[in-house]
Design an enzyme around this catalytic site. Sequence first.
Site, PDB file in Angstrom:
ATOM      1  N   CYS A  82       0.827  -1.197   0.000  1.00  0.00           N
ATOM      2  CA  CYS A  82       0.000   0.000   0.000  1.00  0.00           C
ATOM      3  C   CYS A  82       0.867   1.256   0.000  1.00  0.00           C
ATOM      4  CB  CYS A  82      -0.997  -0.048   1.156  1.00  0.00           C
ATOM      5  SG  CYS A  82      -2.379   1.061   0.886  1.00  0.00           S
ATOM      6  N   HIS A 105      -3.477  -4.843   0.526  1.00  0.00           N
ATOM      7  CA  HIS A 105      -2.674  -5.443   1.598  1.00  0.00           C
ATOM      8  C   HIS A 105      -2.708  -6.959   1.451  1.00  0.00           C
ATOM      9  CE1 HIS A 105      -2.024  -1.802   4.052  1.00  0.00           C
ATOM     10  NE2 HIS A 105      -3.188  -1.423   3.554  1.00  0.00           N
ATOM     11  N   GLU A 158      -1.204  -9.079   2.971  1.00  0.00           N
ATOM     12  CA  GLU A 158      -1.085  -9.764   4.266  1.00  0.00           C
ATOM     13  C   GLU A 158      -2.450 -10.206   4.821  1.00  0.00           C
ATOM     14  OE1 GLU A 158      -0.281  -6.619   3.617  1.00  0.00           O
ATOM     15  OE2 GLU A 158      -0.653  -5.250   5.292  1.00  0.00           O
TER      16      GLU A 158
HETATM   17  N1  GLN Z   1      -1.834   6.559   3.492  1.00  0.00           N
HETATM   18  C1  GLN Z   1      -1.994   5.894   2.247  1.00  0.00           C
HETATM   19  C2  GLN Z   1      -3.390   6.021   1.677  1.00  0.00           C
HETATM   20  O1  GLN Z   1      -4.280   6.393   2.383  1.00  0.00           O
HETATM   21  C3  GLN Z   1      -1.616   4.426   2.384  1.00  0.00           C
HETATM   22  C4  GLN Z   1      -2.559   3.645   3.184  1.00  0.00           C
HETATM   23  C5  GLN Z   1      -2.043   2.312   3.634  1.00  0.00           C
HETATM   24  O2  GLN Z   1      -0.867   2.060   3.590  1.00  0.00           O
HETATM   25  N2  GLN Z   1      -2.934   1.466   4.084  1.00  0.00           N
HETATM   26  O3  GLN Z   1      -3.607   5.744   0.518  1.00  0.00           O
END
Ligand code: GLN
Length: 538
Positions: free
Chosen positions: A385, A514, A516
Amino acid sequence: MQQHYIFVTGGVLSGLGKGIVTASIGKLLQSSGFKVTAAKVDPYLNYDAGTLRPTEHGEVWVTEDGGEIDQDLGHYERFLDVNIPKSHNITTGQVFHEVIQKERSGKYLGQTVQPIPHVTDEIKRRFREIAKENVDFILIEIGGTVGDYENVLYLEAARQMRFEGESVLFVHVVYLPIVKTLGEMKTKAAQHSVRDLREIGIQPDFIVCRAEKPLDDVRRKKIALFCNIKEEDVMSDPDLKISYELPIVFDDQGLCDKILKKLNLKKKKKDLKEWKKFIERIKSAKKTVKVGIVGKYFTIGEFQLPDSYISVIEAIKHACWCHGIIPEIEWIDSKIFEKNRDKLNMLKNFDGIIVPGGFGSLGIEGKILAIEYARKNNIPFLGLCLGLQLAVVEFARNVCGLDGAHSTEMDPKTPYPVIDLLPGQKDYIKKSEYGATMRLGGQKVKIKPGTLAHKLYGKSVVVERFRHRYEINPKYVKLLEEKGFVFSGTTPDEKIMQIGELPGLKYFIGSQFHPEFTSRSLNPNPLFRGFIEACIKK
Ligand code: GLN
């Protein structure tokens, strides 16, 4: 169909691993042929975990149906290999909200609305709603510690359910400290917590004794006598190197048979074979790989808190274990690179590095420096992400020559906003609507043939879980691609970039989702599996 509820409560202190106990009991029942699901009660007033600080409460887990939830749901999914929906996380915020809404809309006309029965009725309604799913067992973990003000209404609701004739068992998890100066395992605090529980009208059916060491006979007898429970129903739950071993530790004590006996049920099958093989594989692993996680949510006060990245850690473990490898995971606070660039050379000692998800600008430049180092020195890299977003920022600045390129999350005035808010997000931010408004949950990812992502997934469409507000700015995609960045995963309409990779390196890939959250004990996520394979080769 007769359904059975098993409530798991905790005593003495929090953080005992009730989630692992709940998941382990679920695993045993599941491997005996029963359909099982699990739920978590969080007695705080937040509506969900979306706005909680990771260092305080641990990581936020994202469900397939887009819930931002307590991390215990992650344990359940990893152990049980089933999807757990967001309705399985009940918070006091949700319960009170519902009761007050009902009161305002006249559902209780004429009545005095009270904690008992109105709030407890709403809690029971939510428990019973879960039971509408096609399952034999509903395991419900009640967060917090018995004796807290906060969870007493949930305990009362559970008590009422048994009183009303539903099939209910109570498992109480206690802690038995071994006091250093005495050298002895003490049971008094556990006795008191059971007394608190009995005061509420709940006699536990099983007591699970968490301790550094296995429970001995003397203490088992003592707990049985003082807590009004048979000796055989007192379970030992010692510290384990591998938490996934707990189902086997419980099975050796006959816990599953004892549960079934109390409920007059017969095993439909017995099959812990695969799980035992999995544990064997972990224990016989000899070689290690060293993975660095470059992040920021590591400490609270003087203590390290790896819980903030628990799913990432578990996903690394799953991928390592399927290759018979021991993961050696090290935390690297990205801020150290900002203070001293020479420190970047330490990254050479790692077989691979991961930049996990995150929010806000703390430590961001350090992460970008680490990604640059990984790219230039061909160190296997996986970006999760925010990790992908920063890989794009790094590439834009250092390869595309866009000086000062950034994400508008960290630098709203950047001349090159290569990462920008997703469409629709601007309104939420303007109105300060931060709760549950990110792009959340399981979404389709279309995968481009001939890419690393396609090789890893072996499919052209997969579903992965998202939690983000920002995206790779579509205006820069063409330029990034011309310079060599490959967007190997997109939304089905190809409008949002969801996986990015750099061909020609050993392993350099990042995802907007993600991975994970979809990694399971016996079925690691392909992006992690590929990452570990690259680490082994290095
Ligand atoms: N802060 C970033 C966003 O909002 C990444 C979010 C994250 O890593 N879950 O897109």
